[in-house]
Design an enzyme around this catalytic site. Structure first.
Site, PDB file in Angstrom:
ATOM      1  N   CYS A  49      50.496  41.996  35.750  1.00 41.43           N
ATOM      2  CA  CYS A  49      49.498  41.435  36.291  1.00 41.43           C
ATOM      3  C   CYS A  49      50.141  40.177  36.939  1.00 41.43           C
ATOM      4  O   CYS A  49      49.170  39.632  37.733  1.00 41.43           O
ATOM      5  CB  CYS A  49      48.257  41.623  35.478  1.00 41.43           C
ATOM      6  SG  CYS A  49      47.708  43.030  34.942  1.00 41.43           S
ATOM      7  N   HIS A  86      43.749  35.229  37.983  1.00 45.16           N
ATOM      8  CA  HIS A  86      43.924  36.886  37.901  1.00 45.16           C
ATOM      9  C   HIS A  86      42.501  37.280  37.025  1.00 45.16           C
ATOM     10  O   HIS A  86      41.908  36.983  36.205  1.00 45.16           O
ATOM     11  CB  HIS A  86      45.100  37.122  36.828  1.00 45.16           C
ATOM     12  CG  HIS A  86      44.868  38.816  36.458  1.00 45.16           C
ATOM     13  ND1 HIS A  86      44.803  39.714  37.474  1.00 45.16           N
ATOM     14  CD2 HIS A  86      45.317  39.086  35.196  1.00 45.16           C
ATOM     15  CE1 HIS A  86      44.780  40.915  36.808  1.00 45.16           C
ATOM     16  NE2 HIS A  86      45.122  40.677  35.456  1.00 45.16           N
ATOM     17  N   ASN A 106      39.963  44.984  37.352  1.00 47.47           N
ATOM     18  CA  ASN A 106      41.348  44.178  37.258  1.00 47.47           C
ATOM     19  C   ASN A 106      42.092  45.213  38.024  1.00 47.47           C
ATOM     20  O   ASN A 106      42.560  46.220  37.794  1.00 47.47           O
ATOM     21  CB  ASN A 106      41.701  44.421  35.562  1.00 47.47           C
ATOM     22  CG  ASN A 106      43.267  43.916  35.491  1.00 47.47           C
ATOM     23  OD1 ASN A 106      44.023  43.604  36.464  1.00 47.47           O
ATOM     24  ND2 ASN A 106      43.378  43.739  34.216  1.00 47.47           N
TER      25      ASN A 106
END
Ligand SMILES: CC(C)(COP(=O)(O)OP(=O)(O)OC[C@H]1O[C@@H](n2cnc3c(N)ncnc32)[C@H](O)[C@@H]1OP(=O)(O)O)[C@@H](O)C(=O)NCCC(=O)NCCS
Length: 322
Positions: A112, A249, A279
């Site tokens: 990520c 994020h 996500n």
């Protein structure tokens, strides 16, 4: 030339919207649980576009916004942990789709945090004087490595891509980038790979899915995010008052809010679009940056902070003036 800057951004998500109510039909969960624990309301799940297809659309939009042609790009970096296939890389598949010249193109795997890592590399490569214009992308189809029988993980993830075009600049744009990593020996967030050959037999293995120890990852993320923001500010001459927006994020609304509270960041400076996408791993930050720019939350001249964390473990952030 001593700096680099972002001259355009773009993003893409699949059309297929999967709501929390639809997830209730797949696993034992509830809209109330998902929203209150994560902030997610819906996510996009691709059925017909692979990572390179989403990357292609995001790249086209970024180049359109920057008013540049694919043939003018001499560096292409794609951050992804869900490539179409192990090789060729998404960067090479994309290079072909965009009909680009033979240039430097490669994939980056930092989960990520991948887009932050890719920005760090592109910024350094351009500042070295060897490259003139970079296309930097975060693209994922994370739902293909998600186990839709595991309620602990399947409600969290979605598919997307985001892209930026970066070029040299006389004035500061990408002002500072921090990337950090620490070997995850406890297996907090992993995806099993290919098994070794046993007596030259090919083992029959089930399709591998990502595994996560959610609450441990949560603890790591709520430490990593404030750490990076503090370090980016303390290594510069800026304070939070100078920052127009924090683009984090989008893993969990509670992680962003808890970091915001710790650092006393006003709520309206915390960008959030997790409710729509969940996500999306390496795509999350560039998708959020693009949405912030297109919705006028970020304007030319604004200084913003971006921060990410993920498997590896990896984490990092950047201080960027548009
Ligand atoms: C995954 C996460 C949302 C879980 O939230 P949490 O508040 O920590 O919840 P817990 O893991 O403590 O689980 C609480 C309970 O909810 C249950 N639960 C888990 N997923 C559920 C779901 N989708 N629906 C309903 N219940 C669920 C658990 O089984 C557990 O039940 P139990 O107490 O009977 O065992 C949270 O830990 C998180 O976001 N972690 C970080 C994940 C992340 O960001 N990963 C990517 C990093 S890039």
């Amino acid at each position: 030339m001593s700096y680099t800057r972002i001259i355009g951004s773009g993003s893409a998500v699949p059309d297929n919207v999967v709501t929390n109510a639809m997830m209730e039909a797949i696993v034992e969960t509830s809209d109330e649980w998902i929203q209150s624990r994560t902030g997610i309301v819906e996510r996009r799940i691709s059925t017909d576009q692979n990572t390179s297809d989403l990357a292609y659309l995001a790249a086209k939009r970024a180049m359109e916004a920057a008013a540049v042609d694919a043939k003018s790009i001499d560096l292409l970096i794609v951050a992804t942990v869900t490539p179409d296939m192990p090789f060729p890389g998404v960067s090479q598949l994309l290079q072909r789709k965009l009909n680009m010249h033979p240039i430097t193109a490669f994939d980056v795997n930092a989960a990520c945090s991948g887009f932050i890592y890719a920005i760090n590399v592109a910024d350094a490569m351009i500042r070295s004087g060897s490259y003139r214009r970079a296309l930097v992308i975060g693209a994922e189809t994370l739902t293909k490595i998600t186990d839709f029988t595991d309620r602990n993980t399947c409600v969290l993830f979605g598919d997307a891509a985001g892209a930026v075009v970066i070029e040299p600049s006389d004035t500061p744009g990408i002002e500072r980038v921090i990337t950090r990593s620490k070997g995850d020996h406890e297996g907090l967030l992993t995806l099993e790979g290919y098994p070794l050959k046993q007596g030259f037999k090919t083992p029959q293995k089930p399709w591998p899915f990502l595994q996560m120890q959610g609450s441990e990852v949560f603890k790591f993320a709520t430490r990593a995010m404030p750490e990076i923001i503090n370090d980016l500010l303390s290594q510069s001459s800026y304070t939070m008052d100078d920052i127009a927006l924090v683009v984090a994020h989008q893993a969990n609304r509670r992680i962003i809010e808890s970091s915001g509270k710790k650092l006393r960041i006003p709520e309206d400076k915390l960008f959030m679009n997790i409710e729509h996408y969940g996500n999306t791993s390496a795509a999350s930050v560039p998708l959020a940056i693009d949405e912030a720019i297109r919705s006028n939350r970020l304007k030319k001249g604004d200084l913003f902070l971006t921060v990410a964390f993920g498997a590896g473990l990896t984490w990092g952030g950047a201080l960027i003036r548009l």
